[in-house]
Design a protein around this motif. Structure first.
Motif, PDB file in Angstrom:
ATOM      1  N   LEU A  45       0.833  -1.208   0.000  1.00 41.02           N
ATOM      2  CA  LEU A  45       0.000   0.000   0.000  1.00 41.02           C
ATOM      3  C   LEU A  45       0.866   1.254   0.000  1.00 41.02           C
ATOM      4  N   THR A  51      -5.574   8.863  -0.575  1.00 41.35           N
ATOM      5  CA  THR A  51      -5.826   7.883   0.480  1.00 41.35           C
ATOM      6  C   THR A  51      -6.588   8.562   1.609  1.00 41.35           C
ATOM      7  N   LYS A 106      -8.187   5.028  -2.384  1.00 41.80           N
ATOM      8  CA  LYS A 106      -7.836   4.054  -1.350  1.00 41.80           C
ATOM      9  C   LYS A 106      -8.494   4.501  -0.045  1.00 41.80           C
TER      10      LYS A 106
END
Length: 161
Positions: A45, A51, A106
């Motif tokens: 990740l 994000t 994300k």
């Protein structure tokens, strides 16, 4: 493609009559395991401006989120906290996810069972049970956004345990 990470809080202290469930803290064993799994997650990740991290505001969930975020390089003061995830039915957790702007690709959600396991299974038609600190990694189908996410619209592509 958008990716959803559902993360169950780390091992917390036992229930007692002297402390409210919401206020339970992590045990050292839970802290150690959260560090281990967060380091595993870091291998796959990459945190960037697309994000977002949302956590239950219960102590054990936010403490887990802080451990993961410090390892992943996500600013701890940017964690969005909500009580809507605490002791929530999976459909209530999904409602929180459905409010996430399409500027993010994300999303990490820190919370509790059975809600997170049930949500994983609902979204991906899988049969998993997340233990403490476990992470289910779900990829949304096609060009679906978090706002469009619903039953059977994601694939379980990973499980960190």
């Amino acid at each position: 493609m958008n990716t959803l990470y559902l993360i169950r809080h780390a091992k917390a202290e036992e229930h007692t009559f002297t402390k409210d469930d919401f206020d339970r803290d992590l045990q050292q064993k839970g802290i150690d395991r959260a560090n281990k799994i967060a380091n595993e997650l870091k291998k796959s990740l990459h945190v960037d401006e697309k994000t977002l991290v949302i956590s239950s505001s219960a102590n054990r969930a936010i403490q887990t989120a802080e451990i993961f975020c410090s390892i992943l390089g996500y600013p701890i003061d940017s964690i969005q906290q909500t009580k809507d995830i605490y002791e929530a039915h999976f459909t209530d957790i999904l409602k929180v996810i459905n409010t996430v702007s399409n500027q993010y690709d994300k999303l990490l959600v820190f919370g509790h069972n059975p809600g997170l396991s049930n949500l994983t299974n609902y979204l991906s038609h899988s049969e998993i049970d997340l233990a403490t600190s476990n992470v289910s990694i779900l990829q949304l189908e096609g060009d679906l956004t978090f706002e469009m996410l619903g039953g059977g619209t994601a694939n379980l592509i990973g499980l960190l345990k």
